[in-house]
Design a protein around this motif. Structure first.
Motif, PDB file in Angstrom:
ATOM      1  N   MET A   1       0.835  -1.300  -0.157  1.00 43.59           N
ATOM      2  CA  MET A   1      -0.052  -0.064   0.059  1.00 43.59           C
ATOM      3  C   MET A   1       0.840   1.085  -0.109  1.00 43.59           C
ATOM      4  SD  MET A   1      -3.069  -0.988   2.694  1.00 43.59           S
ATOM      5  CE  MET A   1      -3.975   0.467   2.272  1.00 43.59           C
ATOM      6  N   LYS A   2       2.046   1.282   0.583  1.00 41.05           N
ATOM      7  CA  LYS A   2       2.862   2.307   0.889  1.00 41.05           C
ATOM      8  C   LYS A   2       3.785   2.662  -0.600  1.00 41.05           C
ATOM      9  CE  LYS A   2       6.322   4.050   4.082  1.00 41.05           C
ATOM     10  NZ  LYS A   2       7.135   3.623   5.094  1.00 41.05           N
ATOM     11  N   LYS A   3       3.962   1.577  -1.249  1.00 43.48           N
ATOM     12  CA  LYS A   3       4.482   1.559  -2.625  1.00 43.48           C
ATOM     13  C   LYS A   3       3.580   2.222  -3.655  1.00 43.48           C
ATOM     14  CE  LYS A   3       7.175  -1.917  -3.912  1.00 43.48           C
ATOM     15  NZ  LYS A   3       7.461  -3.181  -4.429  1.00 43.48           N
ATOM     16  N   GLU A   4       2.399   1.554  -3.528  1.00 41.51           N
ATOM     17  CA  GLU A   4       1.163   2.054  -4.256  1.00 41.51           C
ATOM     18  C   GLU A   4       0.953   3.551  -4.052  1.00 41.51           C
ATOM     19  OE1 GLU A   4      -3.258   1.317  -4.622  1.00 41.51           O
ATOM     20  OE2 GLU A   4      -2.109  -0.497  -4.923  1.00 41.51           O
ATOM     21  N   TRP A   5       1.038   4.115  -2.914  1.00 38.17           N
ATOM     22  CA  TRP A   5       0.533   5.556  -2.646  1.00 38.17           C
ATOM     23  C   TRP A   5       1.895   6.407  -3.189  1.00 38.17           C
ATOM     24  CZ3 TRP A   5      -2.875   8.558  -1.434  1.00 38.17           C
ATOM     25  CH2 TRP A   5      -2.753   9.727  -0.965  1.00 38.17           C
ATOM     26  N   LYS A   6       3.307   5.913  -3.157  1.00 40.39           N
ATOM     27  CA  LYS A   6       4.362   6.656  -3.718  1.00 40.39           C
ATOM     28  C   LYS A   6       4.088   6.906  -5.238  1.00 40.39           C
ATOM     29  CE  LYS A   6       7.490   6.037  -0.279  1.00 40.39           C
ATOM     30  NZ  LYS A   6       8.893   5.488   0.530  1.00 40.39           N
ATOM     31  N   ASN A   7       3.794   5.711  -5.790  1.00 40.48           N
ATOM     32  CA  ASN A   7       3.572   5.714  -7.352  1.00 40.48           C
ATOM     33  C   ASN A   7       2.332   6.129  -8.189  1.00 40.48           C
ATOM     34  OD1 ASN A   7       6.230   4.681  -7.329  1.00 40.48           O
ATOM     35  ND2 ASN A   7       5.512   2.536  -7.235  1.00 40.48           N
ATOM     36  N   ARG A   8       1.547   6.887  -7.201  1.00 40.65           N
ATOM     37  CA  ARG A   8       0.339   7.323  -7.632  1.00 40.65           C
ATOM     38  C   ARG A   8       0.369   8.426  -8.436  1.00 40.65           C
ATOM     39  NH1 ARG A   8      -0.928  11.774  -5.102  1.00 40.65           N
ATOM     40  NH2 ARG A   8      -0.406  11.913  -3.013  1.00 40.65           N
ATOM     41  N   PRO A   9      -0.415   8.698  -9.501  1.00 38.42           N
ATOM     42  CA  PRO A   9      -0.493  10.041 -10.378  1.00 38.42           C
ATOM     43  C   PRO A   9      -0.705  11.204  -9.476  1.00 38.42           C
ATOM     44  CG  PRO A   9      -2.135   8.837 -11.061  1.00 38.42           C
ATOM     45  CD  PRO A   9      -1.680   7.769 -10.144  1.00 38.42           C
ATOM     46  N   TYR A  10      -0.138  12.468  -9.811  1.00 36.75           N
ATOM     47  CA  TYR A  10      -0.407  13.600  -9.150  1.00 36.75           C
ATOM     48  C   TYR A  10      -1.956  13.910  -9.492  1.00 36.75           C
ATOM     49  CZ  TYR A  10       4.683  14.420  -9.008  1.00 36.75           C
ATOM     50  OH  TYR A  10       5.851  14.180  -8.553  1.00 36.75           O
ATOM     51  N   SER A  11      -2.472  14.626  -8.284  1.00 33.85           N
ATOM     52  CA  SER A  11      -3.824  15.134  -8.535  1.00 33.85           C
ATOM     53  C   SER A  11      -3.875  16.339  -9.022  1.00 33.85           C
ATOM     54  CB  SER A  11      -4.366  15.167  -6.933  1.00 33.85           C
ATOM     55  OG  SER A  11      -3.950  16.045  -6.141  1.00 33.85           O
ATOM     56  N   ILE A  12      -4.866  16.865  -9.566  1.00 35.33           N
ATOM     57  CA  ILE A  12      -4.933  18.195 -10.118  1.00 35.33           C
ATOM     58  C   ILE A  12      -4.410  19.503  -9.187  1.00 35.33           C
ATOM     59  CG2 ILE A  12      -6.609  19.964 -10.786  1.00 35.33           C
ATOM     60  CD1 ILE A  12      -6.498  17.296 -12.594  1.00 35.33           C
ATOM     61  N   GLU A  13      -5.094  19.359  -7.744  1.00 33.96           N
ATOM     62  CA  GLU A  13      -4.403  20.261  -6.704  1.00 33.96           C
ATOM     63  C   GLU A  13      -2.786  20.309  -6.701  1.00 33.96           C
ATOM     64  OE1 GLU A  13      -6.836  18.070  -5.908  1.00 33.96           O
ATOM     65  OE2 GLU A  13      -8.427  19.217  -5.998  1.00 33.96           O
ATOM     66  N   GLU A  14      -2.198  18.970  -6.806  1.00 35.63           N
ATOM     67  CA  GLU A  14      -0.716  18.895  -6.625  1.00 35.63           C
ATOM     68  C   GLU A  14      -0.173  19.484  -7.864  1.00 35.63           C
ATOM     69  OE1 GLU A  14       0.095  15.138  -3.955  1.00 35.63           O
ATOM     70  OE2 GLU A  14      -0.553  14.965  -5.924  1.00 35.63           O
ATOM     71  N   MET A  15      -0.891  19.253  -9.268  1.00 34.22           N
ATOM     72  CA  MET A  15      -0.206  20.039 -10.313  1.00 34.22           C
ATOM     73  C   MET A  15      -0.307  21.440 -10.451  1.00 34.22           C
ATOM     74  SD  MET A  15      -1.366  17.423 -13.367  1.00 34.22           S
ATOM     75  CE  MET A  15      -2.729  16.155 -12.999  1.00 34.22           C
ATOM     76  N   MET A  16      -1.346  21.961  -9.975  1.00 33.60           N
ATOM     77  CA  MET A  16      -1.599  23.208  -9.827  1.00 33.60           C
ATOM     78  C   MET A  16      -0.399  23.858  -8.801  1.00 33.60           C
ATOM     79  SD  MET A  16      -5.717  23.985 -10.038  1.00 33.60           S
ATOM     80  CE  MET A  16      -5.700  25.492  -9.610  1.00 33.60           C
ATOM     81  N   LEU A  17      -0.390  23.273  -7.643  1.00 34.70           N
ATOM     82  CA  LEU A  17       0.616  23.764  -6.803  1.00 34.70           C
ATOM     83  C   LEU A  17       1.992  23.809  -7.380  1.00 34.70           C
ATOM     84  CD1 LEU A  17       1.603  24.574  -3.762  1.00 34.70           C
ATOM     85  CD2 LEU A  17       1.768  22.070  -3.286  1.00 34.70           C
ATOM     86  N   TYR A  18       2.518  22.747  -8.037  1.00 35.97           N
ATOM     87  CA  TYR A  18       3.731  22.543  -8.555  1.00 35.97           C
ATOM     88  C   TYR A  18       3.869  23.485  -9.730  1.00 35.97           C
ATOM     89  CZ  TYR A  18       4.249  18.124  -6.023  1.00 35.97           C
ATOM     90  OH  TYR A  18       4.674  17.578  -4.874  1.00 35.97           O
ATOM     91  N   ASP A  19       2.918  23.635 -10.152  1.00 34.02           N
ATOM     92  CA  ASP A  19       2.986  24.768 -11.481  1.00 34.02           C
ATOM     93  C   ASP A  19       3.007  26.125 -11.013  1.00 34.02           C
ATOM     94  OD1 ASP A  19       2.812  25.658 -14.074  1.00 34.02           O
ATOM     95  OD2 ASP A  19       0.729  26.453 -13.872  1.00 34.02           O
ATOM     96  N   GLU A  20       2.444  26.635  -9.933  1.00 31.63           N
ATOM     97  CA  GLU A  20       2.860  27.920  -9.009  1.00 31.63           C
ATOM     98  C   GLU A  20       4.096  28.015  -8.440  1.00 31.63           C
ATOM     99  OE1 GLU A  20       0.770  30.560  -8.904  1.00 31.63           O
ATOM    100  OE2 GLU A  20      -0.707  29.822 -10.255  1.00 31.63           O
ATOM    101  N   LEU A  21       4.784  26.872  -7.990  1.00 30.02           N
ATOM    102  CA  LEU A  21       5.952  26.937  -7.158  1.00 30.02           C
ATOM    103  C   LEU A  21       7.075  27.095  -8.329  1.00 30.02           C
ATOM    104  CD1 LEU A  21       5.764  24.178  -4.497  1.00 30.02           C
ATOM    105  CD2 LEU A  21       5.836  26.535  -4.233  1.00 30.02           C
ATOM    106  N   PHE A  22       7.107  26.228  -9.469  1.00 30.55           N
ATOM    107  CA  PHE A  22       8.013  26.471 -10.547  1.00 30.55           C
ATOM    108  C   PHE A  22       7.747  26.868 -11.651  1.00 30.55           C
ATOM    109  CE2 PHE A  22       8.401  22.232  -8.021  1.00 30.55           C
ATOM    110  CZ  PHE A  22       9.667  22.576  -7.370  1.00 30.55           C
ATOM    111  N   ASP A  23       6.877  27.943 -11.568  1.00 37.48           N
ATOM    112  CA  ASP A  23       6.388  28.758 -12.854  1.00 37.48           C
ATOM    113  C   ASP A  23       7.831  29.337 -13.703  1.00 37.48           C
ATOM    114  OD1 ASP A  23       4.781  29.828 -14.549  1.00 37.48           O
ATOM    115  OD2 ASP A  23       4.314  31.710 -13.383  1.00 37.48           O
ATOM    116  N   GLU A  24       7.725  29.059 -14.754  1.00 40.95           N
ATOM    117  CA  GLU A  24       8.779  29.561 -15.724  1.00 40.95           C
ATOM    118  C   GLU A  24       8.345  30.588 -16.780  1.00 40.95           C
ATOM    119  OE1 GLU A  24      10.764  26.251 -17.497  1.00 40.95           O
ATOM    120  OE2 GLU A  24      11.058  25.188 -15.774  1.00 40.95           O
ATOM    121  N   ASP A  25       8.525  31.873 -16.274  1.00 46.69           N
ATOM    122  CA  ASP A  25       8.036  32.985 -17.233  1.00 46.69           C
ATOM    123  C   ASP A  25       9.095  33.455 -18.123  1.00 46.69           C
ATOM    124  OD1 ASP A  25       5.397  32.933 -16.325  1.00 46.69           O
ATOM    125  OD2 ASP A  25       5.908  34.258 -14.749  1.00 46.69           O
TER     126      ASP A  25
END
Length: 63
Positions: free
Chosen positions: A39-63
Motif C-alpha cells: 500500500m505504501k509503494k502504491e501510494w508513492k507511485n500514484r499519479p499527481y492530483s489536480i491540486e498537486e499539479m496546480m501547486l507545482y505549476d505555481e512553485l516552478f512557474d517559468e516565465d
C-alpha cells in the motif's frame, strides 16, 4: 506486525426523503506488514492530483 491504516470506503446511505447516495467514509483497518508495504509503494507511485499539479505549476512557474 500489524499496522493501522486509514482508508476511504464507498458507503451507500439514505439521504433526505429516502434517496440513496454513495459517500466516502474514512475507516481504520489493520493490515499485516506485507500488505502495508504494498500500500505504501502504491501510494508513492500514484499519479499527481489536480491540486498537486496546480501547486507545482505555481512553485516552478517559468516565465
Amino acid at each position: 506486525m500489524k499496522h493501522k491504516v486509514k482508508i476511504q470506503v464507498p458507503v451507500e446511505k439514505r439521504g433526505l426523503f429516502g434517496i440513496r447516495k454513495t459517500v466516502l467514509e474514512t475507516r481504520i483497518i489493520e493490515v499485516d506488514g506485507e500488505t502495508y508495504k504494498e500500500m505504501k509503494k502504491e501510494w508513492k507511485n500514484r499519479p499527481y492530483s489536480i491540486e498537486e499539479m496546480m501547486l507545482y505549476d505555481e512553485l516552478f512557474d517559468e516565465d
